[in-house]
Every structure is written in structure tokens, then in C-alpha cells.
Design a protein around this motif. Structure first.
Motif, PDB file in Angstrom:
ATOM      1  N   ASP A 116     -82.169   5.132  22.281  1.00  0.00           N
ATOM      2  CA  ASP A 116     -83.106   4.324  23.069  1.00  0.00           C
ATOM      3  C   ASP A 116     -82.397   3.081  23.579  1.00  0.00           C
ATOM      4  O   ASP A 116     -81.463   2.569  22.952  1.00  0.00           O
ATOM      5  CB  ASP A 116     -84.316   3.932  22.223  1.00  0.00           C
ATOM      6  N   PHE A 117     -82.839   2.604  24.719  1.00  0.00           N
ATOM      7  CA  PHE A 117     -82.267   1.395  25.311  1.00  0.00           C
ATOM      8  C   PHE A 117     -83.278   0.781  26.261  1.00  0.00           C
ATOM      9  O   PHE A 117     -84.245   1.431  26.667  1.00  0.00           O
ATOM     10  CB  PHE A 117     -80.972   1.704  26.064  1.00  0.00           C
ATOM     11  N   THR A 118     -83.030  -0.457  26.593  1.00  0.00           N
ATOM     12  CA  THR A 118     -83.776  -1.154  27.633  1.00  0.00           C
ATOM     13  C   THR A 118     -82.754  -1.791  28.563  1.00  0.00           C
ATOM     14  O   THR A 118     -81.833  -2.465  28.101  1.00  0.00           O
ATOM     15  CB  THR A 118     -84.675  -2.258  27.048  1.00  0.00           C
ATOM     16  N   LEU A 119     -82.904  -1.531  29.861  1.00  0.00           N
ATOM     17  CA  LEU A 119     -82.026  -2.132  30.863  1.00  0.00           C
ATOM     18  C   LEU A 119     -82.863  -2.698  31.998  1.00  0.00           C
ATOM     19  O   LEU A 119     -83.955  -2.208  32.296  1.00  0.00           O
ATOM     20  CB  LEU A 119     -81.051  -1.097  31.438  1.00  0.00           C
ATOM     21  N   LYS A 143     -87.399  -5.346  36.837  1.00  0.00           N
ATOM     22  CA  LYS A 143     -88.195  -4.990  35.662  1.00  0.00           C
ATOM     23  C   LYS A 143     -87.307  -4.361  34.597  1.00  0.00           C
ATOM     24  O   LYS A 143     -86.296  -3.731  34.903  1.00  0.00           O
ATOM     25  CB  LYS A 143     -89.292  -3.992  36.040  1.00  0.00           C
ATOM     26  N   ASN A 144     -87.705  -4.525  33.344  1.00  0.00           N
ATOM     27  CA  ASN A 144     -87.012  -3.860  32.248  1.00  0.00           C
ATOM     28  C   ASN A 144     -87.569  -2.445  32.108  1.00  0.00           C
ATOM     29  O   ASN A 144     -88.777  -2.250  32.123  1.00  0.00           O
ATOM     30  CB  ASN A 144     -87.221  -4.603  30.932  1.00  0.00           C
ATOM     31  N   ILE A 145     -86.680  -1.488  31.966  1.00  0.00           N
ATOM     32  CA  ILE A 145     -87.086  -0.107  31.742  1.00  0.00           C
ATOM     33  C   ILE A 145     -86.540   0.327  30.392  1.00  0.00           C
ATOM     34  O   ILE A 145     -85.341   0.185  30.122  1.00  0.00           O
ATOM     35  CB  ILE A 145     -86.602   0.831  32.861  1.00  0.00           C
ATOM     36  N   ARG A 146     -87.454   0.850  29.564  1.00  0.00           N
ATOM     37  CA  ARG A 146     -87.092   1.321  28.229  1.00  0.00           C
ATOM     38  C   ARG A 146     -87.201   2.841  28.213  1.00  0.00           C
ATOM     39  O   ARG A 146     -88.240   3.400  28.594  1.00  0.00           O
ATOM     40  CB  ARG A 146     -88.025   0.705  27.196  1.00  0.00           C
ATOM     41  N   LEU A 164     -90.610   6.498  28.471  1.00  0.00           N
ATOM     42  CA  LEU A 164     -90.669   7.675  29.347  1.00  0.00           C
ATOM     43  C   LEU A 164     -90.874   8.972  28.562  1.00  0.00           C
ATOM     44  O   LEU A 164     -90.818  10.064  29.133  1.00  0.00           O
ATOM     45  CB  LEU A 164     -89.395   7.765  30.188  1.00  0.00           C
ATOM     46  N   ARG A 165     -91.113   8.849  27.259  1.00  0.00           N
ATOM     47  CA  ARG A 165     -91.356  10.026  26.422  1.00  0.00           C
ATOM     48  C   ARG A 165     -92.505  10.810  27.044  1.00  0.00           C
ATOM     49  O   ARG A 165     -93.472  10.249  27.523  1.00  0.00           O
ATOM     50  CB  ARG A 165     -91.701   9.570  25.011  1.00  0.00           C
ATOM     51  N   GLY A 166     -92.386  12.116  27.046  1.00  0.00           N
ATOM     52  CA  GLY A 166     -93.382  12.964  27.693  1.00  0.00           C
ATOM     53  C   GLY A 166     -92.909  13.453  29.050  1.00  0.00           C
ATOM     54  O   GLY A 166     -93.501  14.367  29.625  1.00  0.00           O
ATOM     55  N   GLN A 167     -91.858  12.847  29.573  1.00  0.00           N
ATOM     56  CA  GLN A 167     -91.260  13.282  30.831  1.00  0.00           C
ATOM     57  C   GLN A 167     -89.870  13.841  30.559  1.00  0.00           C
ATOM     58  O   GLN A 167     -89.230  13.494  29.574  1.00  0.00           O
ATOM     59  CB  GLN A 167     -91.120  12.100  31.796  1.00  0.00           C
ATOM     60  N   VAL A 168     -89.402  14.685  31.449  1.00  0.00           N
ATOM     61  CA  VAL A 168     -88.013  15.116  31.436  1.00  0.00           C
ATOM     62  C   VAL A 168     -87.237  14.002  32.139  1.00  0.00           C
ATOM     63  O   VAL A 168     -87.617  13.570  33.228  1.00  0.00           O
ATOM     64  CB  VAL A 168     -87.841  16.458  32.178  1.00  0.00           C
ATOM     65  N   VAL A 169     -86.180  13.528  31.505  1.00  0.00           N
ATOM     66  CA  VAL A 169     -85.415  12.405  32.055  1.00  0.00           C
ATOM     67  C   VAL A 169     -83.967  12.832  32.295  1.00  0.00           C
ATOM     68  O   VAL A 169     -83.326  13.421  31.422  1.00  0.00           O
ATOM     69  CB  VAL A 169     -85.434  11.189  31.101  1.00  0.00           C
ATOM     70  N   MET A 170     -83.501  12.521  33.476  1.00  0.00           N
ATOM     71  CA  MET A 170     -82.087  12.709  33.801  1.00  0.00           C
ATOM     72  C   MET A 170     -81.461  11.324  33.862  1.00  0.00           C
ATOM     73  O   MET A 170     -81.898  10.488  34.654  1.00  0.00           O
ATOM     74  CB  MET A 170     -81.934  13.412  35.153  1.00  0.00           C
ATOM     75  N   LEU A 171     -80.484  11.062  32.993  1.00  0.00           N
ATOM     76  CA  LEU A 171     -79.717   9.819  33.049  1.00  0.00           C
ATOM     77  C   LEU A 171     -78.435  10.116  33.793  1.00  0.00           C
ATOM     78  O   LEU A 171     -77.692  11.029  33.424  1.00  0.00           O
ATOM     79  CB  LEU A 171     -79.327   9.339  31.647  1.00  0.00           C
ATOM     80  N   THR A 201     -76.620   3.719  51.226  1.00  0.00           N
ATOM     81  CA  THR A 201     -77.109   5.009  50.736  1.00  0.00           C
ATOM     82  C   THR A 201     -78.327   4.751  49.860  1.00  0.00           C
ATOM     83  O   THR A 201     -78.230   4.757  48.632  1.00  0.00           O
ATOM     84  CB  THR A 201     -76.009   5.734  49.927  1.00  0.00           C
ATOM     85  N   PRO A 202     -79.483   4.504  50.476  1.00  0.00           N
ATOM     86  CA  PRO A 202     -80.673   4.187  49.677  1.00  0.00           C
ATOM     87  C   PRO A 202     -81.176   5.400  48.890  1.00  0.00           C
ATOM     88  O   PRO A 202     -81.021   6.541  49.329  1.00  0.00           O
ATOM     89  CB  PRO A 202     -81.695   3.747  50.725  1.00  0.00           C
ATOM     90  N   VAL A 203     -81.712   5.117  47.716  1.00  0.00           N
ATOM     91  CA  VAL A 203     -82.308   6.158  46.882  1.00  0.00           C
ATOM     92  C   VAL A 203     -83.693   5.701  46.437  1.00  0.00           C
ATOM     93  O   VAL A 203     -83.985   4.505  46.417  1.00  0.00           O
ATOM     94  CB  VAL A 203     -81.434   6.483  45.651  1.00  0.00           C
ATOM     95  N   ASN A 204     -84.527   6.649  46.062  1.00  0.00           N
ATOM     96  CA  ASN A 204     -85.888   6.355  45.633  1.00  0.00           C
ATOM     97  C   ASN A 204     -86.027   6.236  44.121  1.00  0.00           C
ATOM     98  O   ASN A 204     -86.998   5.690  43.631  1.00  0.00           O
ATOM     99  CB  ASN A 204     -86.840   7.446  46.140  1.00  0.00           C
ATOM    100  N   PHE A 205     -85.078   6.778  43.379  1.00  0.00           N
ATOM    101  CA  PHE A 205     -85.189   6.735  41.924  1.00  0.00           C
ATOM    102  C   PHE A 205     -84.739   5.375  41.388  1.00  0.00           C
ATOM    103  O   PHE A 205     -83.989   4.655  42.048  1.00  0.00           O
ATOM    104  CB  PHE A 205     -84.419   7.885  41.268  1.00  0.00           C
ATOM    105  N   PRO A 206     -85.218   5.019  40.196  1.00  0.00           N
ATOM    106  CA  PRO A 206     -84.859   3.713  39.622  1.00  0.00           C
ATOM    107  C   PRO A 206     -83.359   3.603  39.334  1.00  0.00           C
ATOM    108  O   PRO A 206     -82.744   4.529  38.806  1.00  0.00           O
ATOM    109  CB  PRO A 206     -85.653   3.664  38.309  1.00  0.00           C
TER     110      PRO A 206
END
Length: 162
Positions: free
Chosen positions: A29-32, A38-41, A45-52, A102-107
Motif C-alpha cells: 500500500d502507498f499514498t502518492l 490530491k493524495n491517492i491511496r 481502490l480495493r474492489g477495482q482491478v488496478v494497473m500500476l 501527450t495528454p492522458v485521462n488516467f491519474p
């Protein structure tokens, strides 16, 4: 660490790819801080599939992959998938400059001290970790070559269906 990443990034850019494969165990786990301040921990996001996706503006394969990742985010976002782009550069202005072109929509998250990169043992640029809905690491991709997105899609679909 940065020197090591530069060397690996150069190797990857020259066409050499590093191993990818399956993982097991809980994702650290981390917060950045995100691009919007905004801080994202990760655990939120538990409950979602996450791609780092760990990336840097100087990394050629990262630049090649970024629009593809944005397409994946747009395509699967409503199905319980999210993507976090973790920029590993000490100077976030370099990442910002790249994202203007190169704009992106993801955080986008900033890891200027490489604390999170070290937690995930990032040793190649880009590095991608797939995390299931229960917060467990499932897949690792070191580097990027055209065609990896087929594996990404397959793994995202599999993890969403679980």
C-alpha cells in the motif's frame, strides 16, 4: 537507482525486453500525490482491478506505451478497472512537460523519492503491475514492446471477470 533505470531504459529502447510473468502476494500500500494535487491511496481502490504503470519522460518505450494505456483506461474504466501512472522522476516538471504534448485521462502520480518504486522493486522502465480486486499482485511486465497490449487486455478482462 536513477542511473540503473536510465541504463535499463536504454536497453529496452534498443529492443531488448525483460521478463514478464505472474506474481502473487499483497500489493504494497502507498499514498502518492496526484497530478491534480490530491493524495491517492492504493488501498482506497480495493474492489477495482488496478494497473500500476511506472514510467519516466526520458523512457522511449514509456512514451510509446502511454497512448495505448490511455485507450485501455477509457475502454475498461467503467467495468471496474483503473490505471495509475506512477512517474519516477525526481523533477515532476519533466513528466508534466511530456504530458502537455501527450495528454492522458488516467491519474498520474508523482514518486520523486522513488519510495514506491523501491517498494515494488522496479528495475526496468516501464514496469507494469496488475493488481486484482482483492489487492493482490497478479502480473508483472518489465519493459514494453509493441504487442504487450494484447497481454494487458487479456489480463484486465480476466481480472475483471473474477
Amino acid at each position: 537507482m536513477l542511473k540503473k533505470m536510465l541504463i535499463l531504459g536504454t536497453l529496452l529502447f534498443s529492443g531488448l525486453a525483460l521478463a514478464s510473468g505472474e506474481l502473487s502476494g499483497p500489493a504494497p500500500d502507498f499514498t502518492l500525490k496526484s497530478r491534480d494535487g490530491k493524495n491517492i491511496r492504493l488501498s482506497d481502490l480495493r474492489g477495482q482491478v488496478v494497473m500500476l504503470n511506472f514510467w519516466a519522460s526520458w523512457c522511449g518505450p514509456c512514451r510509446q506505451e502511454m497512448p495505448i494505456l490511455d485507450d485501455l483506461y477509457k475502454r475498461y474504466g467503467k467495468a471496474g478497472f483503473t490505471l495509475l501512472g506512477v512517474n519516477v522522476e525526481q523533477d515532476s516538471s519533466l513528466g508534466e512537460k511530456y504530458l502537455k504534448d501527450t495528454p492522458v485521462n488516467f491519474p498520474i502520480l508523482w514518486d520523486p523519492t522513488s519510495k514506491v518504486s523501491q517498494m515494488y522493486n522496479v528495475d526496468a522502465m516501464p514496469s507494469t503491475v496488475m493488481i486484482d480486486r482483492d489487492g493482490n499482485m497478479r502480473y508483472l511486465h518489465r519493459g514494453y514492446k509493441p504487442g504487450y497490449e494484447k497481454d494487458y487486455k487479456k489480463q484486465i478482462k480476466e481480472l475483471i471477470r473474477e
